[in-house]
Design a protein around this motif. Structure first.
Motif, PDB file in Angstrom:
ATOM      1  N   VAL A   1      29.945  45.419  48.227  1.00 42.65           N
ATOM      2  CA  VAL A   1      31.464  45.884  48.228  1.00 42.65           C
ATOM      3  C   VAL A   1      30.926  47.347  46.907  1.00 42.65           C
ATOM      4  O   VAL A   1      30.423  46.734  46.119  1.00 42.65           O
ATOM      5  N   PRO A   2      31.190  48.224  47.525  1.00 40.79           N
ATOM      6  CA  PRO A   2      31.658  49.127  46.087  1.00 40.79           C
ATOM      7  C   PRO A   2      32.360  48.039  45.196  1.00 40.79           C
ATOM      8  O   PRO A   2      33.768  48.376  45.656  1.00 40.79           O
ATOM      9  N   GLU A   3      32.492  49.256  43.907  1.00 38.93           N
ATOM     10  CA  GLU A   3      33.339  48.291  42.771  1.00 38.93           C
ATOM     11  C   GLU A   3      34.757  48.495  42.705  1.00 38.93           C
ATOM     12  O   GLU A   3      35.488  48.179  42.550  1.00 38.93           O
ATOM     13  N   LEU A   4      35.161  49.699  43.388  1.00 41.16           N
ATOM     14  CA  LEU A   4      36.694  50.179  43.302  1.00 41.16           C
ATOM     15  C   LEU A   4      37.249  50.097  44.327  1.00 41.16           C
ATOM     16  O   LEU A   4      38.411  49.837  43.822  1.00 41.16           O
ATOM     17  N   SER A   5      36.820  48.542  45.902  1.00 44.68           N
ATOM     18  CA  SER A   5      36.942  48.475  46.885  1.00 44.68           C
ATOM     19  C   SER A   5      37.489  46.753  45.820  1.00 44.68           C
ATOM     20  O   SER A   5      38.456  45.799  46.599  1.00 44.68           O
ATOM     21  N   VAL A   6      37.112  46.614  44.701  1.00 44.32           N
ATOM     22  CA  VAL A   6      37.479  44.825  44.794  1.00 44.32           C
ATOM     23  C   VAL A   6      37.848  45.005  43.105  1.00 44.32           C
ATOM     24  O   VAL A   6      37.843  44.054  41.964  1.00 44.32           O
TER      25      VAL A   6
ATOM     26  N   ASN B   1      38.056  37.957  39.671  1.00 47.02           N
ATOM     27  CA  ASN B   1      37.095  36.680  40.794  1.00 47.02           C
ATOM     28  C   ASN B   1      35.564  35.767  40.386  1.00 47.02           C
ATOM     29  O   ASN B   1      34.715  36.876  40.777  1.00 47.02           O
ATOM     30  N   PRO B   2      35.760  34.561  40.662  1.00 45.70           N
ATOM     31  CA  PRO B   2      34.072  33.670  40.169  1.00 45.70           C
ATOM     32  C   PRO B   2      33.462  34.321  41.554  1.00 45.70           C
ATOM     33  O   PRO B   2      32.204  34.230  41.393  1.00 45.70           O
ATOM     34  N   MET B   3      33.897  35.167  42.537  1.00 45.45           N
ATOM     35  CA  MET B   3      32.780  35.156  43.556  1.00 45.45           C
ATOM     36  C   MET B   3      32.284  36.721  43.626  1.00 45.45           C
ATOM     37  O   MET B   3      31.769  36.753  44.265  1.00 45.45           O
ATOM     38  N   VAL B   4      33.283  37.407  42.993  1.00 43.14           N
ATOM     39  CA  VAL B   4      32.172  38.602  42.692  1.00 43.14           C
ATOM     40  C   VAL B   4      32.175  38.356  41.686  1.00 43.14           C
ATOM     41  O   VAL B   4      31.955  38.988  40.702  1.00 43.14           O
TER      42      VAL B   4
ATOM     43  N   PRO C   1      41.009  44.829  41.194  1.00 38.75           N
ATOM     44  CA  PRO C   1      42.228  43.716  40.868  1.00 38.75           C
ATOM     45  C   PRO C   1      41.531  42.444  41.322  1.00 38.75           C
ATOM     46  O   PRO C   1      41.890  41.529  40.116  1.00 38.75           O
ATOM     47  N   GLU C   2      40.215  42.551  41.709  1.00 37.40           N
ATOM     48  CA  GLU C   2      39.236  40.909  42.130  1.00 37.40           C
ATOM     49  C   GLU C   2      38.365  41.181  41.084  1.00 37.40           C
ATOM     50  O   GLU C   2      37.222  39.734  41.173  1.00 37.40           O
TER      51      GLU C   2
END
Length: 77
Positions: free
Chosen positions: A10-15, A21-24, A17-18
């Motif tokens: 996924v594009p970094e800008l979409s995550v 998160n250990p899943m990112v 806030p996360e």
């Protein structure tokens, strides 16, 4: 029992806030990059509009992702 694990890119800008998160997970070096260009016809006369659009886009993108801020006019064909 076997667990099937998959990945989703996924594009970094979409995550943003996360990012904690250990899943990112981030890519290891070298990280892939994407360049965005604003392309207009040579007769485009609304340069202030183009400049404003560029500024709005840059305000939304974190500073660390703004590697090349240089404007460059390229003559094509």
């Amino acid at each position: 029992m076997r667990h099937n694990h998959g990945y989703t890119l996924v594009p970094e800008l979409s995550v943003l806030p996360e990012l904690n998160n250990p899943m990112v997970k981030r890519f290891e070096a070298p990280e892939p990059v994407r360049e965005i260009s604003l392309v207009v016809h040579h007769g485009f006369v609304r340069l202030p509009l183009l400049t404003t659009l560029r500024d709005i886009i840059l305000r939304q993108v974190p500073e660390r992702l703004q590697a090349g801020k240089a404007q460059q006019k390229i003559k094509w064909r």
